[in-house]
Scaffold this motif. Structure first.
Motif, mmCIF file in Angstrom:
data_model
loop_
_atom_site.group_PDB
_atom_site.id
_atom_site.type_symbol
_atom_site.label_atom_id
_atom_site.label_comp_id
_atom_site.label_asym_id
_atom_site.label_seq_id
_atom_site.Cartn_x
_atom_site.Cartn_y
_atom_site.Cartn_z
ATOM 1 N N ASN A 68 14.850 21.345 46.875
ATOM 2 C CA ASN A 68 14.965 20.854 45.502
ATOM 3 C C ASN A 68 15.986 19.726 45.441
ATOM 4 O O ASN A 68 17.084 19.854 45.976
ATOM 5 C CB ASN A 68 15.407 21.977 44.561
ATOM 6 N N TYR A 69 15.625 18.651 44.733
ATOM 7 C CA TYR A 69 16.518 17.503 44.621
ATOM 8 C C TYR A 69 16.475 16.925 43.208
ATOM 9 O O TYR A 69 15.490 17.093 42.483
ATOM 10 C CB TYR A 69 16.105 16.385 45.593
ATOM 11 N N VAL A 70 17.547 16.259 42.862
ATOM 12 C CA VAL A 70 17.592 15.399 41.674
ATOM 13 C C VAL A 70 18.054 14.032 42.150
ATOM 14 O O VAL A 70 19.015 13.929 42.920
ATOM 15 C CB VAL A 70 18.558 15.955 40.606
ATOM 16 N N GLY A 71 17.366 12.982 41.716
ATOM 17 C CA GLY A 71 17.716 11.632 42.149
ATOM 18 C C GLY A 71 18.178 10.773 40.986
ATOM 19 O O GLY A 71 17.617 10.845 39.888
ATOM 20 N N GLN A 72 19.206 9.977 41.231
ATOM 21 C CA GLN A 72 19.682 9.017 40.239
ATOM 22 C C GLN A 72 19.648 7.625 40.841
ATOM 23 O O GLN A 72 20.221 7.378 41.906
ATOM 24 C CB GLN A 72 21.099 9.338 39.772
ATOM 25 N N MET A 73 18.981 6.693 40.158
ATOM 26 C CA MET A 73 18.879 5.324 40.597
ATOM 27 C C MET A 73 19.934 4.488 39.886
ATOM 28 O O MET A 73 20.056 4.552 38.658
ATOM 29 C CB MET A 73 17.490 4.747 40.322
ATOM 30 N N VAL A 74 20.688 3.703 40.649
ATOM 31 C CA VAL A 74 21.757 2.861 40.106
ATOM 32 C C VAL A 74 21.425 1.405 40.402
ATOM 33 O O VAL A 74 21.045 1.056 41.522
ATOM 34 C CB VAL A 74 23.123 3.235 40.716
ATOM 35 N N SER A 75 21.579 0.558 39.404
ATOM 36 C CA SER A 75 21.162 -0.838 39.546
ATOM 37 C C SER A 75 22.105 -1.647 40.429
ATOM 38 O O SER A 75 23.295 -1.335 40.553
ATOM 39 C CB SER A 75 21.075 -1.504 38.163
ATOM 40 N N ASP A 76 21.557 -2.671 41.031
ATOM 41 C CA ASP A 76 22.339 -3.641 41.787
ATOM 42 C C ASP A 76 23.184 -4.462 40.803
ATOM 43 O O ASP A 76 22.699 -4.864 39.739
ATOM 44 C CB ASP A 76 21.384 -4.560 42.558
ATOM 45 N N ARG A 78 24.167 -7.433 40.877
ATOM 46 C CA ARG A 78 23.747 -8.823 40.706
ATOM 47 C C ARG A 78 22.428 -8.944 39.962
ATOM 48 O O ARG A 78 22.293 -9.741 39.040
ATOM 49 C CB ARG A 78 23.639 -9.507 42.080
ATOM 50 N N THR A 79 21.446 -8.127 40.346
ATOM 51 C CA THR A 79 20.100 -8.270 39.777
ATOM 52 C C THR A 79 19.804 -7.308 38.635
ATOM 53 O O THR A 79 18.861 -7.516 37.872
ATOM 54 C CB THR A 79 19.038 -8.045 40.865
ATOM 55 N N GLY A 80 20.580 -6.217 38.551
ATOM 56 C CA GLY A 80 20.309 -5.214 37.527
ATOM 57 C C GLY A 80 19.122 -4.335 37.843
ATOM 58 O O GLY A 80 18.631 -3.588 36.987
ATOM 59 N N GLN A 81 18.653 -4.380 39.101
ATOM 60 C CA GLN A 81 17.461 -3.625 39.499
ATOM 61 C C GLN A 81 17.791 -2.610 40.597
ATOM 62 O O GLN A 81 18.795 -2.725 41.292
ATOM 63 C CB GLN A 81 16.378 -4.572 40.025
ATOM 64 N N TYR A 82 16.885 -1.656 40.724
ATOM 65 C CA TYR A 82 16.899 -0.720 41.858
ATOM 66 C C TYR A 82 15.532 -0.804 42.518
ATOM 67 O O TYR A 82 14.491 -0.784 41.843
ATOM 68 C CB TYR A 82 17.161 0.711 41.383
ATOM 69 N N GLN A 83 15.529 -0.905 43.848
ATOM 70 C CA GLN A 83 14.269 -1.001 44.580
ATOM 71 C C GLN A 83 14.344 -0.132 45.831
ATOM 72 O O GLN A 83 15.360 -0.134 46.542
ATOM 73 C CB GLN A 83 13.975 -2.452 44.966
ATOM 74 N N ALA A 84 13.292 0.621 46.094
ATOM 75 C CA ALA A 84 13.285 1.499 47.264
ATOM 76 C C ALA A 84 11.874 1.656 47.810
ATOM 77 O O ALA A 84 10.876 1.452 47.107
ATOM 78 C CB ALA A 84 13.854 2.871 46.904
#
Length: 284
Positions: A68-76, A78-84
């Protein structure tokens, strides 16, 4: 908000996944009969398992076994984006890929599961190159076929076994699809000062919210919100006495999302602001 999302399947199961997100964004990530390799191309990723927390920065990756996991995406910044980009592993798919030539870690799955569900993979040129190849196939789906996808799956497993963290990676691979039983109190203790909600704690303990609240009160004799708030304030009070960290750092370290909320709850509980409490304690 999800800005772009694509996936590539193999034998009816998701193999590759690509996401471009505009944070803030959090999501549960239960994996009960699969595992995942996640590579952060932009921004940061915070992963919470039953009793672990791991943070990945740009170009870093994580291997997660089933659990079981919970994920949190945090923006860059400079760009304000998260990419994976992610690669998913399913036992039935791996058996088809390897046929009678299964790797040892799949043939002899360990009965004694490791202490950890996640392994950090540091930035490396081979992993970067692999991810670039995967992105090429997202942009050119007409070139994708089963044989190619099988080869790319074998390739990432070989790369993982040659990383700087290979010993830890191998321990995860040997228990890739063996779920670990984590005690309820262990999960609570691991995340009591984390930026994690009651709903997410329930998900990590594999319980519905109502069942989680009942179980929590049976063990701690208090509702979750009340008990956790008390523990966080007590910890913050101790840190104000012995730490030189700023009020803001102490607030974040004890699980409060804003300094305003921390100061309000602290004054409500102890009758004075955090800064005044520290000054009065030092004066004594």
């Amino acid at each position: 908000m999800i800005k772009e999302y694509k996936r590539i399947d193999l034998f009816g199961k998701m193999l590759f996944e690509k996401a471009l997100i505009l944070p803030p964004f959090r999501a549960p990530n239960p994996m009960h009969n699969e595992a995942c390799f996640l590579h952060v191309r932009e921004g940061r990723y915070k992963s919470f398992s039953e009793n672990e927390f791991l943070q990945m920065h740009t170009r870093q990756s994580v291997l997660m076994k089933c659990g079981n996991y919970v994920g949190q995406m945090v923006s860059d910044n400079r760009t304000g984006q998260y990419q994976a980009v992610a690669v998913h592993f399913h036992p039935e798919v791996l058996r088809k890929i390897y046929g009678n030539d299964l790797p040892k870690f799949l043939v002899n799955q360990k009965k004694n599961t490791p202490r950890y569900n996640m392994a950090l993979i540091e930035a490396s040129i081979p992993v970067d190159k692999y991810v670039e190849d995967v992105l090429f196939y997202f942009d050119n789906p007409h070139l994708v076929n089963e044989e190619l996808l099988c080869l790319k799956t074998k390739e990432i497993i070989l790369l993982l076994m040659q990383t700087q963290n290979a010993t830890h990676i191998l321990q995860i691979l040997e228990n890739l699809f063996t779920e670990r039983t984590v005690d309820f109190k262990t999960t609570i203790a691991a995340h009591i000062f984390s930026e994690i909600s009651i709903n997410e704690l329930a998900q990590l303990t594999n319980l519905s919210l109502s069942s989680f609240k009942r179980r929590f009160k049976e063990i701690y004799q208090l509702p979750p919100q009340q008990y956790i708030l008390g523990q966080r304030l007590a910890k913050a009070k101790d840190l104000l006495q012995v730490s030189d960290n700023s009020i803001q750092d102490i607030a974040f370290a004890t699980g409060f999302k804003t300094i305003h909320h921390f100061s309000f709850k602290f004054k409500q509980r102890f009758g004075t602001s955090p800064s005044n409490y520290r000054l009065n304690f030092l004066g004594k």
